[in-house]
Design an enzyme around this catalytic site. Structure first.
Site, mmCIF file in Angstrom:
data_model
loop_
_atom_site.group_PDB
_atom_site.id
_atom_site.type_symbol
_atom_site.label_atom_id
_atom_site.label_comp_id
_atom_site.label_asym_id
_atom_site.label_seq_id
_atom_site.Cartn_x
_atom_site.Cartn_y
_atom_site.Cartn_z
ATOM 1 N N GLY A 57 -49.724 -74.778 -89.046
ATOM 2 C CA GLY A 57 -49.695 -76.071 -88.361
ATOM 3 C C GLY A 57 -50.712 -76.081 -87.243
ATOM 4 O O GLY A 57 -51.215 -75.022 -86.836
ATOM 5 N N CYS A 84 -49.832 -68.249 -90.628
ATOM 6 C CA CYS A 84 -50.669 -68.806 -89.555
ATOM 7 C C CYS A 84 -49.815 -69.213 -88.342
ATOM 8 O O CYS A 84 -49.240 -68.364 -87.689
ATOM 9 C CB CYS A 84 -51.501 -69.967 -90.107
ATOM 10 S SG CYS A 84 -52.893 -70.372 -89.034
ATOM 11 N N TYR A 85 -49.662 -70.508 -88.057
ATOM 12 C CA TYR A 85 -48.829 -70.903 -86.909
ATOM 13 C C TYR A 85 -47.419 -70.310 -87.064
ATOM 14 O O TYR A 85 -46.793 -69.887 -86.088
ATOM 15 C CB TYR A 85 -48.734 -72.433 -86.814
ATOM 16 C CG TYR A 85 -47.784 -72.899 -85.726
ATOM 17 C CD1 TYR A 85 -48.186 -72.935 -84.394
ATOM 18 C CD2 TYR A 85 -46.472 -73.281 -86.035
ATOM 19 C CE1 TYR A 85 -47.310 -73.335 -83.391
ATOM 20 C CE2 TYR A 85 -45.590 -73.685 -85.041
ATOM 21 C CZ TYR A 85 -46.019 -73.719 -83.714
ATOM 22 O OH TYR A 85 -45.155 -74.102 -82.731
ATOM 23 N N HIS A 170 -54.361 -67.907 -95.044
ATOM 24 C CA HIS A 170 -53.605 -68.828 -95.899
ATOM 25 C C HIS A 170 -53.530 -68.303 -97.330
ATOM 26 O O HIS A 170 -54.475 -68.444 -98.097
ATOM 27 C CB HIS A 170 -54.239 -70.221 -95.859
ATOM 28 C CG HIS A 170 -54.045 -70.868 -94.528
ATOM 29 N ND1 HIS A 170 -52.920 -71.595 -94.221
ATOM 30 C CD2 HIS A 170 -54.803 -70.837 -93.402
ATOM 31 C CE1 HIS A 170 -52.994 -72.004 -92.971
ATOM 32 N NE2 HIS A 170 -54.125 -71.559 -92.449
ATOM 33 N N GLU A 172 -51.815 -69.535 -99.652
ATOM 34 C CA GLU A 172 -51.532 -70.616 -100.605
ATOM 35 C C GLU A 172 -52.785 -71.257 -101.198
ATOM 36 O O GLU A 172 -52.701 -71.965 -102.203
ATOM 37 C CB GLU A 172 -50.658 -71.680 -99.930
ATOM 38 C CG GLU A 172 -51.293 -72.451 -98.772
ATOM 39 C CD GLU A 172 -51.209 -71.724 -97.425
ATOM 40 O OE1 GLU A 172 -51.011 -70.494 -97.427
ATOM 41 O OE2 GLU A 172 -51.358 -72.374 -96.378
ATOM 42 N N ASP A 228 -48.300 -91.355 -114.201
ATOM 43 C CA ASP A 228 -47.318 -91.242 -113.122
ATOM 44 C C ASP A 228 -46.157 -92.227 -113.271
ATOM 45 O O ASP A 228 -44.993 -91.840 -113.175
ATOM 46 C CB ASP A 228 -47.997 -91.434 -111.756
ATOM 47 C CG ASP A 228 -49.158 -90.473 -111.577
ATOM 48 O OD1 ASP A 228 -49.193 -89.465 -112.305
ATOM 49 O OD2 ASP A 228 -50.029 -90.726 -110.725
ATOM 50 N N LYS A 368 -50.476 -83.337 -109.963
ATOM 51 C CA LYS A 368 -50.670 -84.002 -111.260
ATOM 52 C C LYS A 368 -50.258 -83.130 -112.455
ATOM 53 O O LYS A 368 -49.575 -83.602 -113.366
ATOM 54 C CB LYS A 368 -52.139 -84.397 -111.402
ATOM 55 C CG LYS A 368 -52.413 -85.356 -112.528
ATOM 56 C CD LYS A 368 -52.093 -86.763 -112.090
ATOM 57 C CE LYS A 368 -52.453 -87.796 -113.108
ATOM 58 N NZ LYS A 368 -52.259 -89.154 -112.555
#
Ligand code: XMP
Length: 512
Positions: A57, A84-85, A170, A172, A228, A368
């Site tokens: 964050g 991180c944060y 990170h 991710e 969608d 998606k």
């Protein structure tokens, strides 16, 4: 909220990659939920979470309104991973210190690893994405350093007794090599999850949640036939059957056979009610003689709302309006948590015109490819689920200049041939969007012994990840030649076919 078998709770500290963390945990076949950072330790415990992840964050732990967590989370006896944060907050809360730096460290950086269950199966070093300003200076009691970089002495830390882990980089994002493996090690080796959750579980759980929420309420869905809204409608059909009404506005700007295909699936195979509004005449008369692209879009958007409003009034008050919003729409609209709808979405503006109590967006946390996987689980045909994006204004922005039914029919036939040939050669698998365009150009040709003066069709096919930039698909000449020859032979009033070899930028993907 009911208890899931194996749950990882992700505390949201407003980092830009938060949903990506959730997505990675799902990729490890573990169910997770992204929740507000101030969730109580008690609730985490009562929900039986097997582990907790703190996201990154933008805040500094010393900031005035820095988001914090319930410190009792560290007394629950379950593993925590701070990213991180999240790592800085864990350090700060447990008695270590965080240094406020004034220079940001950003970029792909070589990180050197020590032995740790978090890095099980790793070599000595990896490239990881660093994006931080503050950094951990001294560690809380019981912690040790398990990774460092040239400029960051505590790139990762652990307290193996308590199963607390922190990474400054990170894991991710794709730029971090083996990032998914770090998440996988955390959720499986450290939290002990088995990794047995699948998309089918998402479908089952979402359907059951929707049933509980909706009860006997009435649900309305604006179905466009795109991926969608189709998947959202299919989920609701499974959950509430006849209490769902899908309104499909056929504006006459769809591709060849598309309206009938949508009707075949949703009108015949589904339990829910299906209303197809054949509004071609209305749209085409409003569009007659209009050649300005933005005016065309505006007319279509307004007329769509008019038609939908009229139809929904026939149904009466509904309790819920379904929207096929997916996670990238939430990000694109720039609204983050609590966002409503993407501004250029083809059903944008609808909620202001329909009488309903609540919006349901069952796909808003999914990417998606996950939406496509849900569609497959629900038995939607591959042809629909794998469909490339199709703009709300439809073929209106692929007929350059003013639109007539004849021009639309020419385009539909040419486009059908192009797509059929690409699919035959498997080129559709590498192209992310491909279609034909009816240019406003007519030129001289010769057919048999006759002079012709007919339209030029442009073929467009692009490869792209995010549709913000795109490169052209390298279609073999043989395929292009076959497409061209079929189009000029099978489609009347076309005597020339060109392939567009312009990337985005400078061109956009659509022509208008
Ligand atoms: P451009 O032409 O801007 O297109 O490069 C990028 C992507 O967005 C789609 N697109 C639209 N989708 N309503 C939509 O729902 C629209 O008005 C619209 N305009 C462009 C386009 O098909 C491509 O995928």
């Amino acid at each position: 909220m009911k208890q899931k078998e194996e749950l990882i709770i992700i505390l949201d500290f407003y980092g830009q990659y938060n949903q990506l963390i959730a997505r990675r945990v799902r990729e490890c076949n573990v169910y997770c939920e992204l929740v507000r950072h101030d969730i109580s330790a008690e609730e985490i415990k009562s929900r039986g979470a097997k582990g907790v992840i703190f996201t990154g964050g933008p805040a500094s732990v010393y900031g005035e309104n820095a988001p914090v967590c319930d410190p009792k989370i560290f007394e629950l006896g379950i593993p925590v991973l701070g990213i991180c944060y999240g790592m800085q907050l864990m350090t700060h809360t447990l008695g270590g210190s965080v240094e406020c730096a004034d220079k940001r460290e950003y970029g792909e950086t070589e990180v050197l690893f020590e032995k740790s269950p978090l890095f099980d199966g790793f070599g000595k070093s990896n490239i990881c994405l660093m994006s931080h300003t503050d950094r951990v200076e001294s560690l809380p009691e019981g912690f040790r350093t398990i990774a460092k970089t040239d400029s960051c002495k505590n790139a990762a830390i652990e307290n193996p007794q308590k199963n607390f882990y922190g990474i400054q980089f990170h894991a991710e994002v794709n730029n971090t090599v083996n990032g998914l493996k770090i998440i996988d090690n955390f959720v499986k080796k450290i939290c002990g999850c088995s990794g047995s959750w699948k998309m089918s579980s998402f479908v089952k759980e979402t359907v059951s949640d929707l049933r509980n929420k909706i009860g006997n309420g009435k649900v309305l869905c604006a179905l466009s036939g795109g991926v969608d809204s189709s998947v959202a409608a299919a989920l609701l059909n499974e959950a509430v059957g006849e209490n769902l009404t899908c309104i499909f506005v056929d504006h006459g700007l769809l591709r060849k056979n598309e309206g009938d295909e949508v009707e075949e699936i949703f009108g015949k195979r589904f339990k829910s009610k299906f209303v197809r509004v054949n509004a071609e005449d209305r749209f085409l008369s409003k569009l007659a003689g209009v050649d300005d692209p933005e005016t065309k879009r505006k007319i279509i958007g307004e007329e769509f709302i008019n038609v939908f409003e009229e139809e929904s009034k026939k149904i009466g008050t509904v309790d819920f309006l379904v929207q096929g919003t997916i996670y990238p729409d939430v990000v694109e609209s720039g609204k983050g948590q609590g966002a409503a709808i993407k501004s250029h979405h083809n059903v944008g503006g609808l909620p202001d015109h329909v009488d309903f109590k609540e919006i349901i967006e069952p796909l808003r946390d999914l990417f998606k490819d996950e939406v496509r996987a849900v569609g497959r689980e629900l038995g939607l045909p591959d042809r629909l689920v794998d469909r490339p994006p199709f703009p709300g204004p439809g073929l209106a922005i692929r007929v350059i200049g003013d639109i007539t039914k004849d021009k639309l029919d020419i385009l539909r036939d040419a486009d059908y041939i192009f797509r059929e040939e690409l699919e035959k050669d498997g080129i559709n698998k590498q192209a992310n969007q491909y279609f034909a365009v009816l240019t406003n150009v007519r030129s001289v040709g010769v057919m048999g012994d006759y002079r012709t003066y007919d339209y030029m069709i442009a073929l467009r096919s692009v490869n792209t990840v995010d549709f913000m930039t795109a490169t052209i698909t390298r279609i073999p000449y043989d395929t292009l030649e076959r497409v061209s020859s079929r189009i000029v032979n099978e489609v009347k009033h076309v005597n020339r076919v060109v392939y567009d070899i312009t990337g985005k930028p400078p061109a956009t993907i659509e022509y208008e």
